[in-house]
Motif scaffolding. Structure first.
Motif, PDB file in Angstrom:
ATOM      1  N   UNK A 157       0.831  -1.207   0.000  1.00 17.08           N
ATOM      2  CA  UNK A 157       0.000   0.000   0.000  1.00 17.08           C
ATOM      3  C   UNK A 157       0.865   1.257   0.000  1.00 17.08           C
ATOM      4  N   UNK A 158       1.888   1.272   0.866  1.00 15.87           N
ATOM      5  CA  UNK A 158       2.796   2.417   0.935  1.00 15.87           C
ATOM      6  C   UNK A 158       3.508   2.645  -0.393  1.00 15.87           C
ATOM      7  N   UNK A 159       3.975   1.581  -1.000  1.00 12.76           N
ATOM      8  CA  UNK A 159       4.716   1.700  -2.248  1.00 12.76           C
ATOM      9  C   UNK A 159       3.827   2.258  -3.352  1.00 12.76           C
ATOM     10  N   UNK A 160       2.601   1.760  -3.448  1.00  8.09           N
ATOM     11  CA  UNK A 160       1.701   2.241  -4.490  1.00  8.09           C
ATOM     12  C   UNK A 160       1.375   3.718  -4.305  1.00  8.09           C
ATOM     13  N   UNK A 161       1.219   4.153  -3.057  1.00 15.94           N
ATOM     14  CA  UNK A 161       0.928   5.564  -2.797  1.00 15.94           C
ATOM     15  C   UNK A 161       2.137   6.460  -3.090  1.00 15.94           C
ATOM     16  N   UNK A 162       3.331   5.943  -2.777  1.00 18.86           N
ATOM     17  CA  UNK A 162       4.541   6.765  -2.874  1.00 18.86           C
ATOM     18  C   UNK A 162       5.272   6.621  -4.202  1.00 18.86           C
ATOM     19  N   UNK A 163       4.839   5.690  -5.025  1.00 14.49           N
ATOM     20  CA  UNK A 163       5.551   5.403  -6.274  1.00 14.49           C
ATOM     21  C   UNK A 163       5.740   6.623  -7.165  1.00 14.49           C
ATOM     22  N   UNK A 164       4.770   7.556  -7.271  1.00 14.76           N
ATOM     23  CA  UNK A 164       4.989   8.727  -8.133  1.00 14.76           C
ATOM     24  C   UNK A 164       6.143   9.614  -7.686  1.00 14.76           C
ATOM     25  N   UNK A 165       6.577   9.480  -6.438  1.00 14.37           N
ATOM     26  CA  UNK A 165       7.620  10.356  -5.898  1.00 14.37           C
ATOM     27  C   UNK A 165       8.969   9.661  -5.757  1.00 14.37           C
ATOM     28  N   UNK A 166       9.007   8.348  -5.990  1.00 10.99           N
ATOM     29  CA  UNK A 166      10.211   7.569  -5.683  1.00 10.99           C
ATOM     30  C   UNK A 166      10.966   7.172  -6.950  1.00 10.99           C
ATOM     31  N   UNK A 167      12.285   7.285  -6.878  1.00  9.30           N
ATOM     32  CA  UNK A 167      13.147   6.737  -7.925  1.00  9.30           C
ATOM     33  C   UNK A 167      13.686   5.372  -7.507  1.00  9.30           C
ATOM     34  N   UNK A 168      13.781   5.143  -6.192  1.00 12.42           N
ATOM     35  CA  UNK A 168      14.131   3.846  -5.621  1.00 12.42           C
ATOM     36  C   UNK A 168      13.367   3.683  -4.307  1.00 12.42           C
ATOM     37  N   UNK A 169      13.125   2.436  -3.935  1.00 18.54           N
ATOM     38  CA  UNK A 169      12.570   2.130  -2.620  1.00 18.54           C
ATOM     39  C   UNK A 169      13.579   1.293  -1.828  1.00 18.54           C
ATOM     40  N   UNK A 181       8.073  -7.072  -5.126  1.00 16.41           N
ATOM     41  CA  UNK A 181       8.625  -6.957  -6.476  1.00 16.41           C
ATOM     42  C   UNK A 181       7.520  -6.894  -7.524  1.00 16.41           C
ATOM     43  N   UNK A 182       6.457  -7.667  -7.295  1.00 12.46           N
ATOM     44  CA  UNK A 182       5.330  -7.691  -8.236  1.00 12.46           C
ATOM     45  C   UNK A 182       4.494  -6.410  -8.151  1.00 12.46           C
ATOM     46  N   UNK A 183       4.605  -5.684  -7.055  1.00 14.65           N
ATOM     47  CA  UNK A 183       3.739  -4.520  -6.841  1.00 14.65           C
ATOM     48  C   UNK A 183       4.248  -3.255  -7.527  1.00 14.65           C
ATOM     49  N   UNK A 184       5.509  -3.228  -7.953  1.00  6.67           N
ATOM     50  CA  UNK A 184       6.070  -1.993  -8.510  1.00  6.67           C
ATOM     51  C   UNK A 184       7.184  -2.283  -9.506  1.00  6.67           C
ATOM     52  N   UNK A 185       7.330  -1.381 -10.436  1.00  8.20           N
ATOM     53  CA  UNK A 185       8.452  -1.453 -11.377  1.00  8.20           C
ATOM     54  C   UNK A 185       9.610  -0.572 -10.927  1.00  8.20           C
ATOM     55  N   UNK A 186       9.399   0.185  -9.861  1.00  8.03           N
ATOM     56  CA  UNK A 186      10.458   1.033  -9.310  1.00  8.03           C
ATOM     57  C   UNK A 186      11.532   0.157  -8.678  1.00  8.03           C
ATOM     58  N   UNK A 187      12.823   0.445  -8.897  1.00 10.86           N
ATOM     59  CA  UNK A 187      13.892  -0.380  -8.314  1.00 10.86           C
ATOM     60  C   UNK A 187      13.755  -0.522  -6.800  1.00 10.86           C
TER      61      UNK A 187
END
Length: 599
Positions: A157-169, A181-187
């Motif tokens: 949930x956190x990753x999906x909300x923050x993905x527009x602002x993140x270059x890496x997690x 890994x399946x939830x995001x394409x962000x590194x």
């Protein structure tokens, strides 16, 4: 801001506040500055922070201007995100972020041991407030977002909300990495503290390794040596490595990079050694990539312009000590120098005083221009070009003072016409010089600490000359004389005007010209000191030391020569000499250090 201001002024004051108050005051003030019109230009002007393009890094498809980032612990409330992105960092760490705001942490500053202790390492605004803060004050550098240790579902949930602002997690190694890994394409970087934690996850489930800077409920950071061993342990994975913490001086960051770290976060070093630390690290990295000295096209034209100023200063000095007036001056007045002397010997000496003072400043400025051209512009130092052309542009503009005092001096016009082509040619030929700089400073040595004071003295000296030049220029095109001048002349302005109505205009021309020259010299000294101080740059010390002598010798010497020895009038000059001597003494050991070879 830069080292010289932080260590001399701000750090002593901030360290008297509680850590939380000092942190908020600093970050909020800097962030407000950035939001002002031209605010980021002000930060760049004082700090000259932009890193060299030679040190840019590419990590998991993301380009950073520098491999140096700032820990999320520096700004957990996101009060200074835009300001931090202007200090030479290549990326900004945010977090760790949780769904709900985390309680405030207690902070203990161990000044003697240069450590920062926290009651916990999870203070944050919560995801919604974080999104709001990043939306309002988005940094213009890549963002690394750490996710707090929670359940896999909450992390998704956190990753999906923050993905527009993140270059890496960054996530913890103990969670269900395949689901993340399946939830995001962000590194995704996985946080590990040792090889055992790394062995428990599959390599294909993450994109990089994150080595944390501290542990829960423990005071201080991991020791640097421990961090280096950790890097060597996890390096066989072949994944990019981010090492966080343990960096207090440029050599620490270089040690981590040499051990295998691709990106390095700084934290406590930023607090104890100031916002200039990322710049020093960037320059130390760039020093390794520096090429052999270049012969930058256009440098010789700039050198010749400086030589023209120097030569004109010597000619003006000769004239000021002999004839004082030139033929165009006599034609403008309709009087010979003998007639002026007959009217008032003091007035004739006063005109000599103005012209000798101007000549001394011109000789000093010409020398500074020549040194900047040969040792700076010739070898591609962008900061030197910037100093040169800012000061020279102001120098040419003071020609237009004639509008205020009404005397278009043909000699001054000819002088400008002769050196202007060199200025223009040099400016055009060097316009594409690459930005960024390099330096060899690696350690927070005693010489480096002393140099902060010496640098500050030179900057204040340059600022004092700049201010004095502005005041003298204003007086030159308005009242012309100050009280002490009239005391020496033993004349009133109306008496001078009644004898020859052109006298005031001629004297105003000399006064305003002297003020304009002081403005250029002040800018030269201030910016050379502000942007050029680097360990082992001997030419900077010689430039400032030798360059100050003609101006001081002429400006003070002529007063004693003609008997204009009003101590109140001379007090600013004595104060300037004190600043100059302190700058020379306190910067010597740092600037005159023998240069090392790039590693």
């Amino acid at each position: 801001m830069p080292d010289w201001s932080y260590h001399t002024f701000f750090k002593p004051a901030l360290f008297k506040l509680t850590p939380r108050k000092a942190r908020s005051l600093t970050l909020q003030t800097m962030n407000r500055l950035v939001t002002l019109p031209f605010g980021h230009h002000i930060i760049e002007f004082f700090g000259h922070m932009a890193p060299s393009k030679a040190i840019s890094a590419h990590i998991c498809g993301v380009e950073t201007a520098s491999p140096i980032g700032v820990s999320g612990q520096v700004d957990p409330k996101l009060e200074g995100t835009r300001a931090l992105s202007k200090l030479g960092f290549g990326y900004l760490e945010v977090g760790p972020i949780s769904l709900e705001p985390a309680t405030k942490q207690e902070i203990v500053l161990h000044k003697k041991g240069e450590e920062i202790g926290y009651s916990h390492l999870h203070e944050n605004l919560g995801v919604e407030n974080t999104i709001d803060a990043l939306s309002r004050s988005a940094p213009d550098i890549p963002v690394l977002i750490k996710i707090s240790d929670e359940s896999t579902g909450k992390i998704v949930t956190l990753i999906k909300k923050l993905e527009p602002f993140a270059d890496w997690f960054v996530v913890d190694s103990t969670i269900d990495l395949p689901a993340i890994r399946e939830a995001t394409s962000t590194p995704i970087f996985v946080g590990v503290s040792d090889q055992k934690q790394l062995d428990e996850v599959e390599i294909e489930d993450f994109d990089g390794i994150y080595l944390p800077e501290g542990v829960h409920n423990r005071i201080g950071q991991f020791e640097l040596e421990t961090k280096i061993e950790m890097i060597k342990t996890v390096q066989p994975s072949g994944k990019p490595i981010i090492a966080s913490g343990g960096v207090h001086q440029p050599s620490d960051a270089l040690d981590l990079i040499d051990a295998g770290a691709d990106l390095v976060n700084i934290h406590s070093g930023f607090i104890f050694y100031g916002p200039g630390l990322p710049k020093r690290i960037n320059e130390a990295i760039a020093y390794r990539y520096q090429e052999s000295p270049l012969n930058q096209k256009g440098w010789f034209a700039s050198f010749l312009m400086g030589f023209g100023v120097l030569l004109a200063g010597f000619i003006a000095s000769f004239v000021g000590l002999t004839d004082v007036l030139l033929a165009p001056d006599e034609r403008f007045l309709g009087m010979s120098k003998e007639e002026i002397q007959e009217f008032s010997e003091h007035l004739f000496k006063f005109m000599s005083h103005d012209r000798i003072s101007l000549a001394g400043v011109m000789i000093s400025a010409g020398f500074l221009y020549m040194m900047l051209a040969y040792f700076g512009i010739r070898v591609g130092q962008h900061w030197a070009r910037k100093v040169f052309y800012i000061a020279a542009t102001l120098g040419f503009l003071n020609f237009f003072y004639f509008i205020g005092f009404g005397y278009l001096d043909p000699i001054h016009l000819l002088y400008n016409a002769l050196i202007l082509p060199f200025f223009i040619y040099g400016f055009i030929q060097t316009r594409n010089m690459p930005h960024g700089s390099h330096g060899q400073n690696l350690h927070n040595s005693r010489a480096w600490r002393k140099s902060q004071f010496g640098q500050t003295m030179f900057i204040i000296l340059g600022g004092a000359f700049l201010t004095a030049g502005m005041v003298i220029s204003f007086i030159g095109v308005t009242d012309v004389f100050v009280k002490e001048d009239l005391g020496f002349l033993q004349l009133e302005p109306n008496e001078i005007h009644e004898h020859n109505h052109q006298f005031i205009s001629l004297i105003a021309h000399d006064r305003a010209g002297f003020g304009g020259a002081l403005i250029s010299a002040g800018i030269l000294i201030m910016l050379i000191a502000m942007w050029g101080f680097r360990e082992g740059e001997k030419w900077i010390w010689w430039t400032l030391t030798v360059g100050g002598i003609p101006g001081f010798a002429a400006g003070i010497g002529i007063h004693y020569h003609i008997g204009y020895v009003d101590q109140y009038h001379l007090a600013p000059a004595y104060f300037a000499i004190l600043l100059y001597l302190l700058g020379v003494i306190y910067s010597y050991s740092y600037l005159m250090t023998a240069k090392r070879s790039p590693e």
